[in-house]
Design a protein around this motif. Structure first.
Motif, PDB file in Angstrom:
ATOM      1  N   VAL A   1       0.835  -1.203   0.000  1.00  0.00           N
ATOM      2  CA  VAL A   1       0.000   0.000   0.000  1.00  0.00           C
ATOM      3  C   VAL A   1       0.871   1.254   0.000  1.00  0.00           C
ATOM      4  N   GLY A   2       1.948   1.247   0.788  1.00  0.00           N
ATOM      5  CA  GLY A   2       2.857   2.391   0.816  1.00  0.00           C
ATOM      6  C   GLY A   2       3.498   2.653  -0.531  1.00  0.00           C
ATOM      7  N   LEU A   3       3.909   1.588  -1.214  1.00  0.00           N
ATOM      8  CA  LEU A   3       4.503   1.749  -2.545  1.00  0.00           C
ATOM      9  C   LEU A   3       3.474   2.276  -3.540  1.00  0.00           C
ATOM     10  N   ALA A   4       2.237   1.780  -3.452  1.00  0.00           N
ATOM     11  CA  ALA A   4       1.196   2.229  -4.379  1.00  0.00           C
ATOM     12  C   ALA A   4       0.979   3.728  -4.267  1.00  0.00           C
ATOM     13  N   ILE A   5       0.819   4.208  -3.038  1.00  0.00           N
ATOM     14  CA  ILE A   5       0.565   5.640  -2.843  1.00  0.00           C
ATOM     15  C   ILE A   5       1.820   6.451  -3.118  1.00  0.00           C
ATOM     16  N   GLY A   6       2.944   5.999  -2.568  1.00  0.00           N
ATOM     17  CA  GLY A   6       4.184   6.753  -2.724  1.00  0.00           C
ATOM     18  C   GLY A   6       4.622   6.871  -4.170  1.00  0.00           C
ATOM     19  N   LEU A   7       4.582   5.763  -4.920  1.00  0.00           N
ATOM     20  CA  LEU A   7       5.014   5.807  -6.321  1.00  0.00           C
ATOM     21  C   LEU A   7       4.054   6.617  -7.179  1.00  0.00           C
ATOM     22  N   THR A   8       2.752   6.551  -6.861  1.00  0.00           N
ATOM     23  CA  THR A   8       1.783   7.356  -7.613  1.00  0.00           C
ATOM     24  C   THR A   8       2.034   8.845  -7.401  1.00  0.00           C
ATOM     25  N   LEU A   9       2.263   9.239  -6.153  1.00  0.00           N
ATOM     26  CA  LEU A   9       2.532  10.643  -5.874  1.00  0.00           C
ATOM     27  C   LEU A   9       3.867  11.080  -6.479  1.00  0.00           C
ATOM     28  N   LEU A  10       4.851  10.187  -6.458  1.00  0.00           N
ATOM     29  CA  LEU A  10       6.141  10.510  -7.077  1.00  0.00           C
ATOM     30  C   LEU A  10       5.985  10.705  -8.586  1.00  0.00           C
ATOM     31  N   ALA A  11       5.194   9.833  -9.218  1.00  0.00           N
ATOM     32  CA  ALA A  11       4.940   9.979 -10.653  1.00  0.00           C
ATOM     33  C   ALA A  11       4.184  11.271 -10.946  1.00  0.00           C
ATOM     34  N   GLU A  12       3.290  11.676 -10.031  1.00  0.00           N
ATOM     35  CA  GLU A  12       2.564  12.932 -10.206  1.00  0.00           C
ATOM     36  C   GLU A  12       3.515  14.126 -10.149  1.00  0.00           C
ATOM     37  N   VAL A  13       4.498  14.067  -9.261  1.00  0.00           N
ATOM     38  CA  VAL A  13       5.498  15.137  -9.187  1.00  0.00           C
ATOM     39  C   VAL A  13       6.276  15.224 -10.498  1.00  0.00           C
ATOM     40  N   ILE A  14       6.684  14.073 -11.020  1.00  0.00           N
ATOM     41  CA  ILE A  14       7.415  14.053 -12.293  1.00  0.00           C
ATOM     42  C   ILE A  14       6.526  14.577 -13.416  1.00  0.00           C
ATOM     43  N   PHE A  15       5.252  14.181 -13.398  1.00  0.00           N
ATOM     44  CA  PHE A  15       4.291  14.643 -14.400  1.00  0.00           C
ATOM     45  C   PHE A  15       4.197  16.176 -14.395  1.00  0.00           C
ATOM     46  N   GLN A  16       4.075  16.756 -13.212  1.00  0.00           N
ATOM     47  CA  GLN A  16       3.935  18.207 -13.118  1.00  0.00           C
ATOM     48  C   GLN A  16       5.213  18.927 -13.537  1.00  0.00           C
ATOM     49  N   ARG A  17       6.355  18.323 -13.254  1.00  0.00           N
ATOM     50  CA  ARG A  17       7.615  18.979 -13.611  1.00  0.00           C
ATOM     51  C   ARG A  17       7.994  18.770 -15.077  1.00  0.00           C
ATOM     52  N   SER A  18       7.203  17.988 -15.782  1.00  0.00           N
ATOM     53  CA  SER A  18       7.473  17.781 -17.210  1.00  0.00           C
ATOM     54  C   SER A  18       6.499  18.570 -18.078  1.00  0.00           C
ATOM     55  N   TYR A  19       5.826  19.562 -17.485  1.00  0.00           N
ATOM     56  CA  TYR A  19       4.854  20.353 -18.241  1.00  0.00           C
ATOM     57  C   TYR A  19       5.490  20.986 -19.478  1.00  0.00           C
ATOM     58  N   ASP A  20       4.760  20.842 -20.592  1.00  0.00           N
ATOM     59  CA  ASP A  20       5.109  21.468 -21.876  1.00  0.00           C
ATOM     60  C   ASP A  20       6.372  20.906 -22.511  1.00  0.00           C
ATOM     61  N   ASN A  21       6.837  19.740 -22.054  1.00  0.00           N
ATOM     62  CA  ASN A  21       8.035  19.136 -22.646  1.00  0.00           C
ATOM     63  C   ASN A  21       7.808  18.638 -24.074  1.00  0.00           C
ATOM     64  N   PHE A  22       6.547  18.593 -24.502  1.00  0.00           N
ATOM     65  CA  PHE A  22       6.275  18.134 -25.869  1.00  0.00           C
ATOM     66  C   PHE A  22       6.673  19.188 -26.903  1.00  0.00           C
ATOM     67  N   ILE A  23       6.924  20.418 -26.455  1.00  0.00           N
ATOM     68  CA  ILE A  23       7.244  21.511 -27.380  1.00  0.00           C
ATOM     69  C   ILE A  23       8.724  21.446 -27.742  1.00  0.00           C
ATOM     70  N   PRO A  24       9.059  21.243 -29.000  1.00  0.00           N
ATOM     71  CA  PRO A  24      10.475  21.273 -29.395  1.00  0.00           C
ATOM     72  C   PRO A  24      11.068  22.658 -29.112  1.00  0.00           C
ATOM     73  N   ARG A  25      12.318  22.655 -28.677  1.00  0.00           N
ATOM     74  CA  ARG A  25      13.008  23.898 -28.335  1.00  0.00           C
ATOM     75  C   ARG A  25      12.187  24.706 -27.332  1.00  0.00           C
ATOM     76  N   LEU A  26      11.782  24.016 -26.298  1.00  0.00           N
ATOM     77  CA  LEU A  26      10.974  24.649 -25.253  1.00  0.00           C
ATOM     78  C   LEU A  26      11.695  25.850 -24.643  1.00  0.00           C
ATOM     79  N   GLU A  27      13.022  25.745 -24.535  1.00  0.00           N
ATOM     80  CA  GLU A  27      13.782  26.823 -23.898  1.00  0.00           C
ATOM     81  C   GLU A  27      13.750  28.121 -24.700  1.00  0.00           C
ATOM     82  N   ASP A  28      13.372  28.053 -25.986  1.00  0.00           N
ATOM     83  CA  ASP A  28      13.314  29.252 -26.825  1.00  0.00           C
ATOM     84  C   ASP A  28      11.886  29.737 -27.054  1.00  0.00           C
TER      85      ASP A  28
END
Length: 789
Positions: free
Chosen positions: A24-51
């Motif tokens: 149960v701890g892994l289920a909740i912990g890994l889901t929340l960890l994946a959510e953090v990664i999801f939020q920090r990857s916002y707009d990564n689909f845009i080529p040359r995002l830095e520009d």
């Protein structure tokens, strides 16, 4: 591994409990960890995002005291930047059109979330065009649109070249000329499923595509040449303003400028998003840490029962490294296979609940990068769960093969319990704060009563249908009053500027509620503090009457020198002209969300509209399913040209805080698991201490000790750990709560007794369980405990 399989259900090792808690701890912990990664990857689909940058507007009126930033611009700004600045490779703009039902030629009805985009949209945001015309040509022709893959699969393969008709307004239709890939879920961009050619804006409103000042309804974006510093554009931006904007602002005392914000920083620039990301990361770490510590605690607690078998292995030649490998193999089986498998089952078994709480699909959550991080975390947990107990087991002497093992390892176990109790107190306190804050937001005094108001959208209906509907609704015994308005108080209003027609000076921007109907203030129970409501019988002057809020009057006293009663005073307002005469002043109202970064505290104004239009508001005496059903029957019977659903304004107001509700539910679920895991660890500790000291307890009982004496003996050390850990957890929760509440304009007060109650509840649960376990042991026949000696 064979030995680990054979010992899986061995008595006294609590392997099943360890696996369940860790799963149960892994289920909740890994889901929340994946959510953090999801939020920090916002707009990564845009080529040359830095520009890639969003164009923002900086505007200042004389009364503002400084430049204020806005995320929308006028229609000509984005293409103007490309024309004036050679560093701009591509520029685009788009604006929202509607989210409503459309009907295909073969009568399929779909919900279309439509944005009008210029022909460069897919240059800046290169979503693949799966079929149809190139966007450069397709988005230049009014009445043409591209649909998403998901909408294409719903409508069928032969939709290209066919038309979709707006159900509410059948005269409006557009032709499907292409299909684009679905917008990813982790983007700040609106997830629309129809990109309509921007020239279509002239069909539904004033065409402001080439406007430089005002009508700033557009989102503008640019992509710069690689390595370009946005500051390099400042001279050309200044020249663009001087050529096109300065003359219009001349004499108003206002200033206008533009700024470029990196797209990669848009999501994290929101205080709410940034804090929630930290919260989810903290929850993930806490859940993983809590379940990991519980596994280690249970493993150490079983040393008493396993000491003889471990020592026997040592007698037959097993070295310390062999013992470590054996415990590590058990960890691989328990954590890497069984607990992880259970976690996967929990995640997919609860996918509907998780997707509702997270607000997006699991498919977008567990991307390859997120899965890779989860695998690394699981490997780390496997190693820790194997190495820490393995090191302790390997130190068991060979001599314990023929005598009892009595070493307590109490400090280890109490240290682990300290962390678990701290986390439990932290979660319970945070749950109380977030729950009370959610209640405060959904029940705060907005200046109008929305708890007993039903809402019906009137768009697309005929005038005679509306009149009939209103008359029949008034006849219902549960209907207290009704009115209508251009917009709902759930949403933000458009803005217009109060100005001096002689000097051109702009005083302030107000939230323009546009038209309201008869009994509007009565329906929402908004107090009229001066003057009166509109007078419909004065047909020649009513269109120039306006009602204003208390804050409007106060600001005009400061900016325009108003004195005395505001009733009868006149002012000018952009889009409405003037002079507009104040007929009444109403108490201040608060529209939309009360998140600090999105709160709209502008003064409000409203005008009169005698014919029902926009949104119908129905005030009822009591809110019940029966009342809603009666209103829905009247709406179905009278508004026959369109299918309309009656909704509660209260539910719409509550939906503004769905993200906070999801956080509250997550804290509740995670906190409950942490508390249960901590109590399981406590159970293991008490069981281990009782087993280790059972002979001592029996002898004390034989010599006349009471149950309370035994409880004091065993619980004194626990109490010394529980009290400071629970206290520290409450103090940490208090500090976190202070940061969380900064996100809201309406907030609860943090009182010491709130946290004291939460800490007392955790401490009471801990001590009650411990006391019950000791009481049960103390009442056991002493001879049962001495028989094993």
């Amino acid at each position: 591994m064979k030995k680990a399989l054979k010992s899986l259900f061995r008595k006294g090792e609590a392997n099943v409990v360890k696996i369940l808690c860790l799963g149960v701890g892994l289920a909740i912990g890994l889901t929340l960890l994946a959510e953090v990664i999801f939020q920090r990857s916002y707009d990564n689909f845009i080529p040359r995002l830095e520009d890639t940058y969003r164009v923002g507007e900086r505007y200042m009126r004389p009364s503002d005291g400084g430049l204020k930033e806005y995320t929308q611009v006028s229609g000509a700004v984005a293409p103007g930047l490309k024309a004036y600045c050679p560093e701009v490779e591509a520029a685009t703009r788009f604006t929202k059109f509607t989210a409503d039902a459309f009907v295909s030629e073969d009568k399929k009805e779909v919900l279309c979330n439509i944005y009008m985009c210029d022909s460069s949209f897919f240059d800046v945001f290169p979503l693949p065009i799966l079929m149809g015309e190139p966007p450069r040509t397709g988005l230049e022709k009014a009445g043409c649109g591209y649909i998403s893959r998901e909408l294409f699969e719903t409508l069928g393969q032969d939709i290209i070249g066919r038309t979709l008709t707006w159900k509410a307004f059948p005269k409006f239709r557009f032709t499907v000329v292409g299909v684009f890939e679905d917008m990813p879920e982790n983007t700040h961009l609106p997830r629309f499923n129809v990109a309509l050619a921007l020239p279509t804006v002239a069909w539904v409103s004033w065409d402001g595509r080439n406007n430089w000042v005002g009508n700033d309804r557009y989102k503008g974006y640019v992509r710069l040449r690689a390595g370009t510093d946005p500051e390099q554009l400042r001279p050309n931006i200044r020249r663009m303003i001087d050529d096109n904007v300065s003359e219009e602002l001349k004499g108003t005392g206002s200033e206008l400028d533009y700024a470029l914000q990196p797209v990669k920083e848009i999501f994290v620039s929101s205080d709410y998003n940034r804090v929630m990301n930290i919260v989810f990361l903290s929850f993930a770490v806490i859940m993983l840490l809590s379940s990991l510590l519980n596994y280690v605690l249970l493993s150490i607690s079983s040393m008493v029962s396993r000491a003889k078998s471990i020592a026997t292995y040592r007698c037959y030649g097993a070295g310390r490294s062999d013992i470590c490998r054996m415990i590590l193999a058990e960890s691989c089986l328990h954590v890497g296979i069984l607990s992880l498998g259970l976690a996967v089952l929990v995640i997919f078994g609860m996918q509907d609940f998780l997707q509702m709480q997270l607000g997006h699909s699991l498919k977008s959550l567990f991307t390859p990068s997120a899965l890779a991080m989860c695998v690394l975390v699981v490997l780390a947990v496997v190693i820790i769960c194997g190495v820490a107990p393995g090191w302790l087991y390997a130190r068991i002497p060979v001599t314990y093969a023929y005598r009892r093992y009595s070493e307590s390892k109490k400090n280890w176990k109490l240290g682990l319990l300290f962390v678990q109790f701290l986390l439990s107190s932290l979660f319970v306190s945070l749950l109380a704060v977030i729950g009370l804050q959610y209640h405060a937001l959904t029940n705060y005094d907005a200046g109008f009563d929305y708890k007993h108001v039903l809402v019906v959208d009137l768009s697309g209906t005929e005038d005679n249908e509306r009149e009939r509907c209103i008359q029949e609704l008034k006849a219902l015994p549960d209907v207290a009053s009704l009115s209508w308005g251009y917009c709902s108080p759930v949403n933000k209003c458009s803005g217009n500027n109060v100005y001096n027609p002689e000097t051109g000076e702009e005083y302030m921007n107000v939230a323009d509620m546009y038209d309201v109907g008869d009994d509007y203030h009565k329906t929402f129970q908004i107090p009229v503090i001066e003057g009166s409501v509109f007078t419909p019988h004065l047909q020649d002057t009513v269109t120039r009457q306006v009602m204003v809020s208390r804050k409007f009057v106060k600001r005009m006293e400061e900016l325009a020198g108003w004195k005395g009663s505001p009733v009868g005073k006149a002012f000018f307002l952009s889009e409405h002209g003037g002079p507009l005469t104040v007929c009444g002043v109403y108490e201040e109202i608060h529209l939309g969300s009360q998140l600090a970064e999105s709160r709209d505290e502008r003064p409000t104004v409203m005008f009169y509209q005698g014919k029902p239009s926009g949104v119908l508001f129905i005030r009822v005496h009591r809110m019940s399913p029966e009342t809603v059903g009666q209103v829905q029957k009247v709406v179905d019977r009278t508004l026959t040209s369109q299918e309309k659903i009656v909704t509660s304004l209260d539910s719409q107001m509550s939906s503004l805080y769905d993200s906070l509700l999801r956080v509250r539910n997550s804290v509740f679920f995670a906190g409950l698991c942490v508390l249960v895991i901590a109590l399981v660890g406590l159970f293991a500790y008490i069981r281990d201490e009782v087993l280790r000291r059972r002979s001592e307890i029996a002898i004390r009982i034989i010599h006349g000790a009471k149950v309370s004496d035994v409880e004091r003996l065993l619980l004194s050390d626990l109490l010394k750990v529980a009290v400071p850990s629970v206290l520290l957890g409450g103090l940490v929760a208090w500090r976190i709560s202070e940061s969380l509440l900064e996100l809201f304009a309406v907030k609860i007060g943090l009182t010491w007794y709130l946290f004291a109650l939460c800490m007392a509840a955790v401490l009471l649960a801990v001590m009650m369980l411990a006391a019950w376990l000791v009481w049960r042991t103390a009442r056991t026949n002493p001879t049962e405990n001495l028989r094993a000696e």
